[in-house]
Design a protein around this motif. Structure first.
Motif, PDB file in Angstrom:
ATOM      1  N   SER A   1       0.831  -1.212   0.000  1.00  0.00           N
ATOM      2  CA  SER A   1       0.000   0.000   0.000  1.00  0.00           C
ATOM      3  C   SER A   1       0.863   1.260   0.000  1.00  0.00           C
ATOM      4  N   ARG A   2       2.145   1.123   0.330  1.00  0.00           N
ATOM      5  CA  ARG A   2       3.028   2.287   0.388  1.00  0.00           C
ATOM      6  C   ARG A   2       4.159   2.269  -0.639  1.00  0.00           C
ATOM      7  N   LEU A   3       4.373   1.097  -1.259  1.00  0.00           N
ATOM      8  CA  LEU A   3       5.513   0.958  -2.156  1.00  0.00           C
ATOM      9  C   LEU A   3       5.104   0.409  -3.509  1.00  0.00           C
ATOM     10  N   GLY A   4       5.887   0.749  -4.512  1.00  0.00           N
ATOM     11  CA  GLY A   4       5.687   0.203  -5.841  1.00  0.00           C
ATOM     12  C   GLY A   4       6.224  -1.211  -5.935  1.00  0.00           C
ATOM     13  N   ALA A   5       5.889  -1.875  -7.028  1.00  0.00           N
ATOM     14  CA  ALA A   5       6.280  -3.266  -7.223  1.00  0.00           C
ATOM     15  C   ALA A   5       7.801  -3.447  -7.199  1.00  0.00           C
ATOM     16  N   ALA A   6       8.540  -2.469  -7.713  1.00  0.00           N
ATOM     17  CA  ALA A   6      10.004  -2.598  -7.747  1.00  0.00           C
ATOM     18  C   ALA A   6      10.590  -2.642  -6.336  1.00  0.00           C
ATOM     19  N   ARG A   7      10.075  -1.811  -5.437  1.00  0.00           N
ATOM     20  CA  ARG A   7      10.585  -1.807  -4.060  1.00  0.00           C
ATOM     21  C   ARG A   7      10.148  -3.062  -3.307  1.00  0.00           C
ATOM     22  N   VAL A   8       8.928  -3.521  -3.555  1.00  0.00           N
ATOM     23  CA  VAL A   8       8.464  -4.757  -2.919  1.00  0.00           C
ATOM     24  C   VAL A   8       9.338  -5.913  -3.382  1.00  0.00           C
ATOM     25  N   ARG A   9       9.639  -5.964  -4.692  1.00  0.00           N
ATOM     26  CA  ARG A   9      10.517  -7.008  -5.230  1.00  0.00           C
ATOM     27  C   ARG A   9      11.881  -6.953  -4.532  1.00  0.00           C
ATOM     28  N   GLN A  10      12.419  -5.756  -4.398  1.00  0.00           N
ATOM     29  CA  GLN A  10      13.721  -5.577  -3.759  1.00  0.00           C
ATOM     30  C   GLN A  10      13.705  -6.098  -2.318  1.00  0.00           C
ATOM     31  N   GLU A  11      12.658  -5.782  -1.570  1.00  0.00           N
ATOM     32  CA  GLU A  11      12.568  -6.253  -0.189  1.00  0.00           C
ATOM     33  C   GLU A  11      12.453  -7.773  -0.118  1.00  0.00           C
ATOM     34  N   LEU A  12      11.666  -8.350  -1.014  1.00  0.00           N
ATOM     35  CA  LEU A  12      11.517  -9.810  -1.029  1.00  0.00           C
ATOM     36  C   LEU A  12      12.834 -10.490  -1.403  1.00  0.00           C
ATOM     37  N   GLN A  13      13.533  -9.937  -2.383  1.00  0.00           N
ATOM     38  CA  GLN A  13      14.817 -10.518  -2.787  1.00  0.00           C
ATOM     39  C   GLN A  13      15.838 -10.428  -1.658  1.00  0.00           C
ATOM     40  N   ALA A  14      15.810  -9.339  -0.904  1.00  0.00           N
ATOM     41  CA  ALA A  14      16.744  -9.162   0.205  1.00  0.00           C
ATOM     42  C   ALA A  14      16.519 -10.211   1.294  1.00  0.00           C
ATOM     43  N   LYS A  15      15.336 -10.790   1.341  1.00  0.00           N
ATOM     44  CA  LYS A  15      15.027 -11.815   2.333  1.00  0.00           C
ATOM     45  C   LYS A  15      15.480 -13.202   1.882  1.00  0.00           C
ATOM     46  N   GLY A  16      16.066 -13.289   0.690  1.00  0.00           N
ATOM     47  CA  GLY A  16      16.600 -14.557   0.204  1.00  0.00           C
ATOM     48  C   GLY A  16      15.526 -15.551  -0.194  1.00  0.00           C
ATOM     49  N   LEU A  17      14.412 -15.063  -0.692  1.00  0.00           N
ATOM     50  CA  LEU A  17      13.299 -15.929  -1.069  1.00  0.00           C
ATOM     51  C   LEU A  17      13.456 -16.454  -2.492  1.00  0.00           C
ATOM     52  N   ASP A  18      12.734 -17.505  -2.802  1.00  0.00           N
ATOM     53  CA  ASP A  18      12.745 -18.130  -4.118  1.00  0.00           C
ATOM     54  C   ASP A  18      12.390 -17.105  -5.201  1.00  0.00           C
ATOM     55  N   ALA A  19      13.230 -17.013  -6.221  1.00  0.00           N
ATOM     56  CA  ALA A  19      13.062 -16.006  -7.273  1.00  0.00           C
ATOM     57  C   ALA A  19      11.730 -16.141  -8.004  1.00  0.00           C
ATOM     58  N   GLN A  20      11.298 -17.367  -8.281  1.00  0.00           N
ATOM     59  CA  GLN A  20      10.035 -17.581  -8.993  1.00  0.00           C
ATOM     60  C   GLN A  20       8.849 -17.121  -8.140  1.00  0.00           C
ATOM     61  N   ALA A  21       8.867 -17.429  -6.855  1.00  0.00           N
ATOM     62  CA  ALA A  21       7.789 -17.017  -5.961  1.00  0.00           C
ATOM     63  C   ALA A  21       7.739 -15.494  -5.839  1.00  0.00           C
ATOM     64  N   VAL A  22       8.912 -14.856  -5.794  1.00  0.00           N
ATOM     65  CA  VAL A  22       8.981 -13.395  -5.743  1.00  0.00           C
ATOM     66  C   VAL A  22       8.399 -12.806  -7.024  1.00  0.00           C
ATOM     67  N   ALA A  23       8.787 -13.361  -8.172  1.00  0.00           N
ATOM     68  CA  ALA A  23       8.297 -12.862  -9.465  1.00  0.00           C
ATOM     69  C   ALA A  23       6.774 -12.978  -9.546  1.00  0.00           C
ATOM     70  N   GLU A  24       6.221 -14.079  -9.073  1.00  0.00           N
ATOM     71  CA  GLU A  24       4.762 -14.263  -9.101  1.00  0.00           C
ATOM     72  C   GLU A  24       4.059 -13.255  -8.196  1.00  0.00           C
ATOM     73  N   ALA A  25       4.614 -13.024  -7.019  1.00  0.00           N
ATOM     74  CA  ALA A  25       4.003 -12.077  -6.081  1.00  0.00           C
ATOM     75  C   ALA A  25       4.024 -10.665  -6.651  1.00  0.00           C
ATOM     76  N   VAL A  26       5.140 -10.293  -7.266  1.00  0.00           N
ATOM     77  CA  VAL A  26       5.275  -8.948  -7.829  1.00  0.00           C
ATOM     78  C   VAL A  26       4.362  -8.793  -9.042  1.00  0.00           C
ATOM     79  N   ALA A  27       4.235  -9.837  -9.844  1.00  0.00           N
ATOM     80  CA  ALA A  27       3.340  -9.787 -11.005  1.00  0.00           C
ATOM     81  C   ALA A  27       1.904  -9.525 -10.546  1.00  0.00           C
ATOM     82  N   GLY A  28       1.537 -10.055  -9.398  1.00  0.00           N
ATOM     83  CA  GLY A  28       0.203  -9.829  -8.854  1.00  0.00           C
ATOM     84  C   GLY A  28      -0.037  -8.385  -8.451  1.00  0.00           C
ATOM     85  N   LEU A  29       1.015  -7.642  -8.206  1.00  0.00           N
ATOM     86  CA  LEU A  29       0.887  -6.233  -7.816  1.00  0.00           C
ATOM     87  C   LEU A  29       0.718  -5.302  -9.011  1.00  0.00           C
TER      88      LEU A  29
END
Length: 153
Positions: free
Chosen positions: A68-96
């Protein structure tokens, strides 16, 4: 099970009680407390097996708290920084992506609420939205659209 392993699990559970953490985050935060090699991995394996560590919950939590406060690029960056699966991150960001413009407009309204009066303010509003992770073209439309709505072209 030694005292140190209980301590590591206790520390991990305390972190997990505050918010969802990925396994990589817990490893990073607890590494210095490990007294024997493999001890941290065993503790995290056990917590993961019991469902205390769940990457999908981490993703959902970040998306829920931050989108609600950040764009998809920043959300992607935060998820990647947590060391999460790249495919799962891509799917979550695509939903945004579908709600990106509405979210950018709402962030702009909450922060500024009125169109830029001059070039300096236009730059400030643009930089603010760009730093929040919204795309360049989208930011341009939001800031320009605000000025057009107020007949200040």
């Amino acid at each position: 099970m030694g005292f140190d392993e209980i301590s590591l699990k206790g520390r991990a559970l305390r972190l997990l009680a505050g918010r969802e953490h990925s396994r990589a985050e817990l490893q990073r935060k607890l590494r210095t407390h490990e007294t024997e090699p493999g001890e941290l991995n065993r503790a995290l394996d056990e917590l993961e097996a019991k469902g205390f560590i769940n990457e999908q919950r981490v993703i959902e939590s970040v998306v829920h708290r931050r989108s609600s406060r950040l764009g998809a690029a920043r959300v992607r960056q935060e998820l990647q920084a947590k060391g999460l699966d790249a495919q799962a991150v891509a799917e979550a960001v695509a939903g945004l992506q579908g709600s990106e413009e509405a979210r950018a407009l709402e962030v702009w309204r909450r922060k500024f609420g009125q169109p830029p009066r001059d070039a300096a303010e236009h730059g400030k509003q643009t930089r603010f939205l760009l730093n929040r992770g919204f795309g360049t073209e989208l930011v341009r439309r939001v800031v320009r659209g605000a000025a057009i709505q107020d007949d200040e072209v």
